[in-house]
Design a protein around this motif. Structure first.
Motif, PDB file in Angstrom:
ATOM      1  N   ALA A  16      -4.303   1.059  -6.915  1.00 28.13           N
ATOM      2  CA  ALA A  16      -3.760   0.785  -5.549  1.00 28.13           C
ATOM      3  C   ALA A  16      -3.212  -0.472  -5.574  1.00 28.13           C
ATOM      4  CB  ALA A  16      -4.941   1.232  -4.696  1.00 28.13           C
ATOM      5  N   MET A  17      -4.119  -1.589  -6.125  1.00 25.36           N
ATOM      6  CA  MET A  17      -3.667  -3.045  -5.949  1.00 25.36           C
ATOM      7  C   MET A  17      -2.277  -3.122  -6.686  1.00 25.36           C
ATOM      8  SD  MET A  17      -5.427  -6.383  -7.168  1.00 25.36           S
ATOM      9  CE  MET A  17      -4.823  -6.239  -8.983  1.00 25.36           C
ATOM     10  N   ILE A  18      -2.348  -2.508  -7.816  1.00 22.49           N
ATOM     11  CA  ILE A  18      -1.029  -2.666  -8.691  1.00 22.49           C
ATOM     12  C   ILE A  18       0.131  -2.170  -8.151  1.00 22.49           C
ATOM     13  CG2 ILE A  18       0.210  -2.331 -11.049  1.00 22.49           C
ATOM     14  CD1 ILE A  18      -2.592  -2.030 -12.331  1.00 22.49           C
ATOM     15  N   LEU A  19       0.054  -1.044  -7.621  1.00 21.82           N
ATOM     16  CA  LEU A  19       1.125  -0.447  -6.909  1.00 21.82           C
ATOM     17  C   LEU A  19       1.494  -0.924  -5.561  1.00 21.82           C
ATOM     18  CD1 LEU A  19       0.036   3.387  -7.360  1.00 21.82           C
ATOM     19  CD2 LEU A  19       1.998   2.191  -8.475  1.00 21.82           C
ATOM     20  N   GLY A  20       0.527  -1.642  -4.854  1.00 20.08           N
ATOM     21  CA  GLY A  20       0.718  -2.434  -3.725  1.00 20.08           C
ATOM     22  C   GLY A  20       1.327  -3.704  -3.947  1.00 20.08           C
ATOM     23  N   GLY A  70      -3.397   0.797   7.824  1.00 18.63           N
ATOM     24  CA  GLY A  70      -4.404  -0.419   7.384  1.00 18.63           C
ATOM     25  C   GLY A  70      -5.604  -0.905   8.338  1.00 18.63           C
ATOM     26  N   GLN A  71      -5.073  -1.011   9.648  1.00 23.66           N
ATOM     27  CA  GLN A  71      -5.753  -1.534  10.648  1.00 23.66           C
ATOM     28  C   GLN A  71      -7.121  -0.345  10.955  1.00 23.66           C
ATOM     29  OE1 GLN A  71      -5.367  -4.677  11.572  1.00 23.66           O
ATOM     30  NE2 GLN A  71      -7.419  -4.437  12.380  1.00 23.66           N
ATOM     31  N   LEU A  72      -6.409   0.874  10.832  1.00 17.10           N
ATOM     32  CA  LEU A  72      -7.479   1.792  11.008  1.00 17.10           C
ATOM     33  C   LEU A  72      -8.647   1.829  10.132  1.00 17.10           C
ATOM     34  CD1 LEU A  72      -5.309   4.892  11.950  1.00 17.10           C
ATOM     35  CD2 LEU A  72      -6.747   3.811  13.436  1.00 17.10           C
ATOM     36  N   PHE A  73      -8.314   1.565   8.852  1.00 22.54           N
ATOM     37  CA  PHE A  73      -9.426   1.361   7.788  1.00 22.54           C
ATOM     38  C   PHE A  73     -10.294   0.091   8.242  1.00 22.54           C
ATOM     39  CE2 PHE A  73     -10.689  -0.153   3.756  1.00 22.54           C
ATOM     40  CZ  PHE A  73     -11.568   1.077   3.357  1.00 22.54           C
ATOM     41  N   ILE A  74      -9.553  -0.927   8.419  1.00 23.57           N
ATOM     42  CA  ILE A  74     -10.475  -1.991   8.724  1.00 23.57           C
ATOM     43  C   ILE A  74     -11.278  -1.789  10.078  1.00 23.57           C
ATOM     44  CG2 ILE A  74     -10.308  -4.622   9.315  1.00 23.57           C
ATOM     45  CD1 ILE A  74      -7.870  -4.809   7.626  1.00 23.57           C
ATOM     46  N   ASN A  75     -10.697  -1.150  10.969  1.00 21.59           N
ATOM     47  CA  ASN A  75     -11.656  -0.871  12.229  1.00 21.59           C
ATOM     48  C   ASN A  75     -12.600   0.018  11.977  1.00 21.59           C
ATOM     49  OD1 ASN A  75      -9.928  -2.469  13.674  1.00 21.59           O
ATOM     50  ND2 ASN A  75      -8.621  -0.651  14.675  1.00 21.59           N
ATOM     51  N   ALA A  76     -12.693   0.805  11.064  1.00 20.23           N
ATOM     52  CA  ALA A  76     -13.706   1.884  10.560  1.00 20.23           C
ATOM     53  C   ALA A  76     -14.738   1.085  10.022  1.00 20.23           C
ATOM     54  CB  ALA A  76     -13.115   2.901   9.776  1.00 20.23           C
ATOM     55  N   LEU A  77     -14.424   0.223   9.133  1.00 21.11           N
ATOM     56  CA  LEU A  77     -15.420  -0.829   8.508  1.00 21.11           C
ATOM     57  C   LEU A  77     -16.028  -1.568   9.463  1.00 21.11           C
ATOM     58  CD1 LEU A  77     -13.766  -1.607   5.192  1.00 21.11           C
ATOM     59  CD2 LEU A  77     -15.578   0.036   5.429  1.00 21.11           C
ATOM     60  N   PRO A 226      -8.977   3.064  -1.601  1.00 24.47           N
ATOM     61  CA  PRO A 226      -7.699   2.785  -2.382  1.00 24.47           C
ATOM     62  C   PRO A 226      -6.451   2.805  -1.671  1.00 24.47           C
ATOM     63  CG  PRO A 226      -9.229   4.181  -3.657  1.00 24.47           C
ATOM     64  CD  PRO A 226      -9.696   4.063  -2.275  1.00 24.47           C
ATOM     65  N   MET A 227      -6.302   4.036  -0.852  1.00 30.26           N
ATOM     66  CA  MET A 227      -5.134   4.242  -0.030  1.00 30.26           C
ATOM     67  C   MET A 227      -5.002   2.939   1.062  1.00 30.26           C
ATOM     68  SD  MET A 227      -4.168   7.722   1.701  1.00 30.26           S
ATOM     69  CE  MET A 227      -5.796   8.056   1.980  1.00 30.26           C
ATOM     70  N   ALA A 228      -5.937   2.478   1.743  1.00 30.99           N
ATOM     71  CA  ALA A 228      -5.816   1.419   2.471  1.00 30.99           C
ATOM     72  C   ALA A 228      -5.597   0.073   1.703  1.00 30.99           C
ATOM     73  CB  ALA A 228      -6.997   1.023   2.943  1.00 30.99           C
ATOM     74  N   LEU A 233      -1.634  -4.522   0.940  1.00 31.44           N
ATOM     75  CA  LEU A 233      -1.096  -5.314   0.101  1.00 31.44           C
ATOM     76  C   LEU A 233       0.416  -5.161   0.466  1.00 31.44           C
ATOM     77  CD1 LEU A 233      -2.937  -5.067  -3.179  1.00 31.44           C
ATOM     78  CD2 LEU A 233      -2.837  -6.860  -1.661  1.00 31.44           C
ATOM     79  N   THR A 234       1.010  -3.809   0.357  1.00 31.19           N
ATOM     80  CA  THR A 234       2.436  -3.590   0.519  1.00 31.19           C
ATOM     81  C   THR A 234       2.827  -4.479   1.822  1.00 31.19           C
ATOM     82  OG1 THR A 234       2.390  -1.617  -0.569  1.00 31.19           O
ATOM     83  CG2 THR A 234       4.289  -2.124   0.842  1.00 31.19           C
ATOM     84  N   ARG A 235       2.196  -4.367   3.003  1.00 30.88           N
ATOM     85  CA  ARG A 235       2.667  -4.867   4.195  1.00 30.88           C
ATOM     86  C   ARG A 235       2.682  -6.395   4.393  1.00 30.88           C
ATOM     87  NH1 ARG A 235       0.381  -7.109   8.765  1.00 30.88           N
ATOM     88  NH2 ARG A 235       1.545  -7.106  10.501  1.00 30.88           N
TER      89      ARG A 235
END
Length: 446
Positions: A16-20, A70-77, A226-228, A233-235
């Motif tokens: 995911a990091m490489i793709l991002g 991305g923010q939804l994932f961070i909020n969930a954590l 991984p999706m997050a 990263l892309t953004r």
């Protein structure tokens, strides 16, 4: 099974990091091409659709798909930070019946954090002073990059007051006040420990809440991590243009190389010297945590995965990890300190101030105090940097302009800073567990 799952998760995060990164650099190229050839409206449309921060007033009509995901994932954590920190530390205190042992763990943890911070500051000071004398910090700052002046920064000594909250309800509703939660959890755990069998219901409740947090955490990280990482990263790379990176390339390159040096070599040497353990298994297993911290740029958001990896793959006792990691997330900011020292030297150089060894010593001292009070959230380190600048008197127009540039370009550096901070927390856990005989070395070396 845990070992297999850990390796699979690390592999998926690396992909995911490489793709991002690839997608992010592709977006930078696309952005520069469109803005350079008169396709501004087209790029603005793409930006509004995919990358715009919809929480800002100027983006009221934007969609910001990547930002939202991305923010939804961070909020969930972040949702489970307070219950996880409180229950894990309180339960750890319940299980430590020996008060002398608790004292030893506390002293060893804080001592290790100060040791690594001291070494980090020395490295940053030497590198920054060397680059300054080489004349590489003499850059031209474009006035169009001027932004905020960091007026939200506060006295770093406020962290002492915030360690003891004056309202229990407000303490549990503020993710930025984790140190207060640590204090409350320690107090509650010690009190439960003292009362013994008189307190059974609350202890069971804490354990059940902690179990729920662990299950929720495993699900969110395994399924969506991984999706997050790809979206975040892309953004991040897509919203920065080449023009924002050119003026301070020396600062960016110097800071990144120093952070990487300390991340890969520094912690490995410190861990080897303090524990006599082979640092390679540590670096290998913590790679996914480092990638996760890099992607989220938040120590708080990375805490759940850090604790899971430290306990299940490094063999650190949960009793140790649940105390050391949340405390480290609050007071151990090696990466932040390195960034702030180099940034302060860079700003002083560009603003025409003399940089001496004495000045660097003062910068390092202020950076140590300020980094301890830095919230475990994206961008916080650059904001707290303003405290150091005002403490040194670096407040002329040129200094504020250079500081504004730091705010504009510091996001990629903050990402690497977070990687350093979370790795430092875990290395402290390994050291304390090893010294207390609570490290499963078979698991560590596996």
């Amino acid at each position: 099974m845990k070992k297999i799952n850990g390796k699979q998760l690390a592999k998926r995060m690396a992909i995911a990091m490489i793709l991002g990164l690839a997608a992010g650099f592709g977006c930078i190229v696309l952005r520069e091409y469109m803005l350079g050839n008169g396709y501004n409206e087209t790029w603005n449309t793409i930006n509004n659709l995919l990358f715009a921060d919809i929480s800002k007033e100027e983006n009221a009509n934007a969609v910001g798909i990547f930002y939202i995901l991305g923010q939804l994932f961070i909020n969930a954590l972040q949702l489970i930070i307070i219950p996880m920190v409180f229950t894990s530390i309180a339960l750890a205190m319940c299980h430590i019946s020996d008060t002398k042992k608790l004292g030893r763990i506390s002293y060893k943890t804080i001592g290790y954090f100060f040791l690594t911070s001291f070494i980090a500051l020395i490295v940053a000071g030497i590198v920054g002073f060397g680059v300054y004398h080489a004349g590489l910090f003499e850059v031209e700052i474009n006035s169009t990059l001027a932004g905020g002046t960091g007026s939200t920064a506060s006295n770093p000594l406020m962290v002492i007051l915030q360690a003891v909250p004056n309202n229990i309800a407000s303490a549990f509703t503020n993710n930025g006040g984790v140190l207060g939660i640590v204090f409350l959890a320690v107090c509650v755990g010690i009190c439960i420990n003292t009362l013994g069998e008189k307190i059974e219901v609350l202890k069971k409740l804490l354990q059940e809440v902690n179990d729920i947090v662990v299950v929720f955490l495993s699900f969110v990280i395994t399924k969506f991590g991984p999706m997050a990482i790809f979206f975040l990263l892309t953004r991040t790379f897509a919203i920065y243009g080449i023009d924002h990176l050119k003026p301070a390339a020396a600062y960016v390159i110097t800071t990144i190389l120093t952070l990487l040096l300390f991340l890969i070599v520094g912690y490995a040497l410190i861990l080897f010297v303090t524990t006599k353990l082979n640092p390679l298994p540590f670096l290998r297993k913590m790679a996914k945590v480092s990638l996760f911290g890099f992607s989220t740029s938040s120590s708080a958001a990375t805490l759940p995965l850090n604790e899971k990896t430290t306990v299940e793959e490094l063999g650190v006792s949960e009793e140790i990890a649940s105390f050391v990691l949340p405390l480290g997330m609050t007071i151990n900011m090696d990466g932040t300190a390195i960034m702030q020292v180099i940034a302060a030297i860079f700003i002083a150089a560009t603003a025409g101030y003399d940089v001496t060894i004495g000045n660097i010593a003062i910068i390092a001292t202020l950076a140590l105090v300020a980094s301890i009070g830095t919230p475990a959230a994206p961008g916080a380190g650059a904001v707290i940097l303003f405290t150091i600048l005002t403490g040194l008197g670096y407040t002329n127009d040129a200094a504020m302009l250079a500081y504004s540039l730091i705010l504009a370009i510091n996001r990629p550096i903050e990402m690497l800073v977070t990687s350093l901070n979370v790795i430092g927390d875990s290395s402290a856990s390994v050291y304390v567990a090893k010294s207390e005989g609570l490290l499963d070395e078979e698991t560590y070396h596996s």
